[in-house]
Design an enzyme around this catalytic site. Structure first.
Site, PDB file in Angstrom:
ATOM      1  N   ARG A  99      47.845  40.059  41.565  1.00  0.00           N
ATOM      2  CA  ARG A  99      46.837  39.622  42.543  1.00  0.00           C
ATOM      3  C   ARG A  99      45.827  38.649  41.948  1.00  0.00           C
ATOM      4  O   ARG A  99      45.550  37.604  42.534  1.00  0.00           O
ATOM      5  CB  ARG A  99      46.111  40.818  43.146  1.00  0.00           C
ATOM      6  CG  ARG A  99      46.984  41.644  44.075  1.00  0.00           C
ATOM      7  CD  ARG A  99      46.238  42.807  44.657  1.00  0.00           C
ATOM      8  NE  ARG A  99      45.737  43.653  43.577  1.00  0.00           N
ATOM      9  CZ  ARG A  99      44.695  44.472  43.675  1.00  0.00           C
ATOM     10  NH1 ARG A  99      44.033  44.590  44.803  1.00  0.00           N
ATOM     11  NH2 ARG A  99      44.312  45.197  42.654  1.00  0.00           N
ATOM     12  N   ASN A 144      47.729  44.380  47.467  1.00  0.00           N
ATOM     13  CA  ASN A 144      48.808  45.334  47.191  1.00  0.00           C
ATOM     14  C   ASN A 144      49.085  46.134  48.449  1.00  0.00           C
ATOM     15  O   ASN A 144      48.167  46.451  49.211  1.00  0.00           O
ATOM     16  CB  ASN A 144      48.403  46.307  46.080  1.00  0.00           C
ATOM     17  CG  ASN A 144      48.441  45.684  44.719  1.00  0.00           C
ATOM     18  OD1 ASN A 144      49.074  44.663  44.492  1.00  0.00           O
ATOM     19  ND2 ASN A 144      47.748  46.306  43.775  1.00  0.00           N
TER      20      ASN A 144
END
Length: 83
Positions: A12, A30
């Site tokens: 990320r 996520n």
């Protein structure tokens, strides 16, 4: 949608950094099923650059597949990591 070993490897934050470098807006997060979801807006060339990056991911990631879809434009002007 990015599938593979992509959580817990800095995906990320690395994706956010790359998208920001490319001047894209959107977000990355996520999912509970182990995938990472990326929503990005920008011109087609830079979106393709981000897609190519997502297919590799950061060095600790093991990306199996990247599935693309087209969504309505939101008009946001930033890229962020979402929980």
């Amino acid at each position: 949608m990015v599938d593979g070993d992509v959580q817990g490897v800095g995906f990320r934050s690395s994706c956010c950094r790359r998208a920001t470098e490319l001047g894209l807006s959107g977000w990355v997060r996520n999912l509970s099923n182990g995938r990472v979801e990326v929503q990005a807006e920008g011109n087609p060339m830079t979106l393709n650059e981000l897609r190519l990056w997502c297919e590799r991911g950061p060095s600790a990631a093991n990306v199996r597949t990247v599935r693309l879809s087209h969504l309505p434009i939101t008009g946001d002007d930033w890229f962020e990591v979402r929980p």
